[in-house]
Design an enzyme around this catalytic site. Structure first.
Site, PDB file in Angstrom:
ATOM      1  N   SER A   1      -7.342  11.077   0.664  1.00  0.00           N
ATOM      2  CA  SER A   1      -7.892  12.125  -0.206  1.00  0.00           C
ATOM      3  C   SER A   1      -7.250  12.066  -1.582  1.00  0.00           C
ATOM      4  O   SER A   1      -6.518  11.148  -1.905  1.00  0.00           O
ATOM      5  CB  SER A   1      -7.687  13.493   0.430  1.00  0.00           C
ATOM      6  OG  SER A   1      -6.361  13.658   0.859  1.00  0.00           O
TER       7      SER A   1
ATOM      8  N   GLU B   1       6.355   4.809   7.355  1.00  0.00           N
ATOM      9  CA  GLU B   1       5.955   6.046   6.684  1.00  0.00           C
ATOM     10  C   GLU B   1       6.712   7.268   7.191  1.00  0.00           C
ATOM     11  O   GLU B   1       6.619   7.622   8.364  1.00  0.00           O
ATOM     12  CB  GLU B   1       4.444   6.256   6.866  1.00  0.00           C
ATOM     13  CG  GLU B   1       3.630   5.254   6.052  1.00  0.00           C
ATOM     14  CD  GLU B   1       2.155   5.264   6.398  1.00  0.00           C
ATOM     15  OE1 GLU B   1       1.399   4.598   5.688  1.00  0.00           O
ATOM     16  OE2 GLU B   1       1.773   5.931   7.375  1.00  0.00           O
TER      17      GLU B   1
ATOM     18  N   ASN C   1       0.033  10.805   6.220  1.00  0.00           N
ATOM     19  CA  ASN C   1      -1.180  10.337   6.870  1.00  0.00           C
ATOM     20  C   ASN C   1      -2.276  11.382   6.955  1.00  0.00           C
ATOM     21  O   ASN C   1      -3.354  11.113   7.472  1.00  0.00           O
ATOM     22  CB  ASN C   1      -0.843   9.788   8.249  1.00  0.00           C
ATOM     23  CG  ASN C   1      -0.175   8.434   8.108  1.00  0.00           C
ATOM     24  OD1 ASN C   1      -0.782   7.510   7.584  1.00  0.00           O
ATOM     25  ND2 ASN C   1       1.084   8.346   8.516  1.00  0.00           N
TER      26      ASN C   1
ATOM     27  N   LYS D   1       3.657  -6.930   4.223  1.00  0.00           N
ATOM     28  CA  LYS D   1       3.361  -5.549   3.834  1.00  0.00           C
ATOM     29  C   LYS D   1       3.070  -4.781   5.114  1.00  0.00           C
ATOM     30  O   LYS D   1       2.577  -5.337   6.103  1.00  0.00           O
ATOM     31  CB  LYS D   1       2.177  -5.461   2.864  1.00  0.00           C
ATOM     32  CG  LYS D   1       0.815  -5.711   3.435  1.00  0.00           C
ATOM     33  CD  LYS D   1       0.176  -4.595   4.204  1.00  0.00           C
ATOM     34  CE  LYS D   1       0.218  -3.280   3.466  1.00  0.00           C
ATOM     35  NZ  LYS D   1      -0.369  -2.202   4.359  1.00  0.00           N
TER      36      LYS D   1
ATOM     37  N   THR E   1       0.859  -7.537  13.248  1.00  0.00           N
ATOM     38  CA  THR E   1       0.885  -6.092  13.021  1.00  0.00           C
ATOM     39  C   THR E   1       0.678  -5.692  11.589  1.00  0.00           C
ATOM     40  O   THR E   1       0.785  -4.509  11.280  1.00  0.00           O
ATOM     41  CB  THR E   1       2.241  -5.476  13.410  1.00  0.00           C
ATOM     42  OG1 THR E   1       3.257  -6.226  12.772  1.00  0.00           O
ATOM     43  CG2 THR E   1       2.463  -5.458  14.878  1.00  0.00           C
TER      44      THR E   1
ATOM     45  N   THR F   1       0.874  -1.185   0.000  1.00  0.00           N
ATOM     46  CA  THR F   1       0.000   0.000   0.000  1.00  0.00           C
ATOM     47  C   THR F   1       0.910   1.234   0.000  1.00  0.00           C
ATOM     48  O   THR F   1       1.371   1.649  -1.052  1.00  0.00           O
ATOM     49  CB  THR F   1      -0.956   0.010   1.210  1.00  0.00           C
ATOM     50  OG1 THR F   1      -0.202  -0.134   2.408  1.00  0.00           O
ATOM     51  CG2 THR F   1      -1.958  -1.120   1.099  1.00  0.00           C
TER      52      THR F   1
END
Lengths: 383, 383
Positions: free
Chosen positions: A383, A259, A378, A168, A179, A146
């Site tokens: 969006s 991230e 995040n 992933k 997790t 992702t």
């Protein structure tokens, strides 16, 4: 090195049209046997995605013939209709592979609260089945990404058998069990109960000890499948070590790709009164936003470590706590220690050591720094 | 409206030279009586700053003649020498004010793990004592600011008496008790025990229910001092309401000035089985970095609310949970609700409502969004 490293497995990864980007989003992992033993651990979040609810039931039987994994949608908080979508996915895969739907595990990842486009998914299942190959592991690992920037695979070897895996996960990484989405395969001949023992022992010290952002997912799943194709019945202790090695490798890759992160931080708690308390203290530090911001700023701010340690009920005396950052004991006995300017934080890897001076137990939890990149990623994800 | 709103108090704020900026950094609040009753609540962090250790002892006596507060250094994790610094501060203030050191509360805020420059501090005490006036409340409120961008004061009135207060705090705001440095004063005639009751009742629903960043400080202190100068013995219930009003006002100002924040978010949990469970659920949501990033991005990502709720052990059925964001029920009965595009998140104030459908209790916890500004401010704070 992947889910097809071990003999007896085929895999594929295709673009079913679930992701707007057109990138691969549907993976299949098929166990061709002769054994179809399996074990799984799942999120302890009480809000469980439909595929988790489904797969938990499947794993109770200890038999998995195939795993269907999709990115592009978590199928979480989608109600009875979402559960029907998972059920339908398993039935369709079972028909295509000529097995029972009760032997099909399903994993999903992506946005919560959105129904999956089932026509696209079922179409992708056909394409994916046709694409199954004995070297399709990397395609499968790519299709479950992702916000991951790289695919994650691993492999390790026992005496005459192989363990391989894929994972992933880049955000919403905090355990409680598992997790993220992880599939580990082996050609060792191990029955479901022994697989379960090995998998729980491995996840306890690997996936359960990475905590990127303190957020527990609704979809976390770790599966271990055994084909028995090597015909080797492994020594249980060795098998557990090999499975743990693969899980540790994958867990470390998850932290390395978290991230927005610029640091991979090992928070190591030593001289704790118990291992549980060591984990509790390490986790408190890994969840301190202020500590994580300081790490981003290359600031050896040990006061933020101590203030996090102080929120726990682990056994320690505040005036006996010591903290080292990358080997420099900046805090000794609850007060100022060596010169903080000696700490070099320019590299990506950081080790924070907390000495509780309370016993002989230790544990390490991995986390990342908190960065503007994490916030940006995040705040714009849906969006 | 400040700590000198109530009769019987003088205050001052001066630049003692603790802050490199040269800004005011030492505040004094003196109770001229006739009553010197006081109550306090302190951080529940087990790593307590020297001034907290000192003031906890002072408050056990129920009598406070004056409070010395400094910014520019927390005097936390400074060992026995740091405690001696606090002791010396109290003794010097006592000598200047001709009272007992056992009646001097001390509060410090700033960096952890650094000794205070005592010569500067003791010099500032003399200047500060000379500067004491009956309208010095705003000066005092200014001198306790650290990363605060505005000073924070409040005032409310009972039948014939006044309650006023000041607060500092912009980060490391998470309770367990108290959450920051706060001094509240009143000219009502209330003894220490009744002050304690009123203060604990007030903090429980105000300072204990703001959680900016989940990080609990080593220095949190909330003090309530009564001078009795109005000669009014208040109705206890009314007094508690007035104290609560001042604390609520100050708590709201803390959230409004939180580091880097662009949103003030009320997480309101309704229909919980108990108030404790409502607070537990609200706190889980306020501590979700992913939820807080979504708020920064004006993204009504209710899946992140549900995944946080699911980590608690409060009583609820996942398929009966509903969530509204600014009044739009984007999640109903655990699944997709009204159109998320109807949610307007452009303003600073956001209300997230979680309906647990499990009982009749409710609670609200305030938090902020997580922003690049927060990360920047906290990665550079000590450098």
């Amino acid at each position: 090195m992947s889910v097809t490293s071990a003999k007896g497995f085929r895999a594929s990864g295709v673009a079913a049209g679930l992701k707007a980007s057109g990138n691969p989003d549907l993976a299949l992992v098929v166990n061709d046997g002769p054994l179809h033993a399996a074990a799984g651990v799942f999120t302890s979040n009480r809000v469980k995605a439909a595929p988790v609810q489904w797969s938990e039931q499947v794993l109770k039987g200890g038999t998995v013939a195939a795993v269907v994994l999709n990115s592009g949608g978590a199928n979480a908080c989608t109600g009875p209709a979402g559960f029907q979508d998972t059920h339908k996915t398993a039935e369709e895969a079972a028909a295509l592979l000529d097995v029972s739907a009760a032997e099909i595990a399903v994993c999903s990842t992506g946005l919560i609260g959105v129904r999956l486009p089932m026509d696209a998914l079922l179409g992708g299942l056909k394409t994916g089945t046709a694409a199954l190959t004995a070297d399709g592991g990397l395609d499968a690992a790519t299709a479950i990404m992702t916000t991951d920037t790289v695919s994650k695979t691993a492999e390790a070897h026992g005496s005459g058998y192989t363990v391989g895996g894929m994972a992933k996960g880049a955000g919403m990484l905090a355990p409680g069990l598992a997790t993220m989405l992880v599939v580990v395969t082996t050609d060792a001949a191990v029955e479901a109960e022994a697989l379960d023992t090995a998998l729980r022992a491995a996840t306890r010290v690997t996936f359960d000890r990475v905590d990127s952002d303190g957020c527990m997912s609704t979809n976390d799943t770790v599966l271990l499948l055994a084909s028995g194709a090597s015909e080797v019945v492994p020594d249980p202790a060795e098998f557990q070590l090999v499975v743990t090695a693969v899980c540790a490798d994958l867990a470390r890759q998850l932290i390395g790709d978290a991230e927005g992160a610029t640091k991979d931080i090992a928070v190591e708690v030593v001289n704790a009164a118990s291992e549980d308390e060591a984990v509790q203290v390490a986790r408190a530090v890994t969840r301190s936003n202020l500590f994580k911001c300081a790490m981003y700023g290359n600031d050896p701010n040990w006061g933020r470590v101590l203030s996090a340690v102080g929120t726990t009920d682990a056994r320690f005396e505040p005036d006996r706590l010591s903290v080292a950052i990358n080997g420099v004991w900046v805090c000794r006995d609850g007060g100022v220690g060596d010169d903080r300017d000696l700490v070099d934080l320019t590299g990506r890897e950081v080790t924070v050591t907390v000495d509780l001076a309370a016993g002989g137990s230790a544990a390490t939890v991995w986390t990342n720094d908190l960065t503007p990149g994490y916030v940006h990623e995040n705040s714009a994800y849906s969006s």
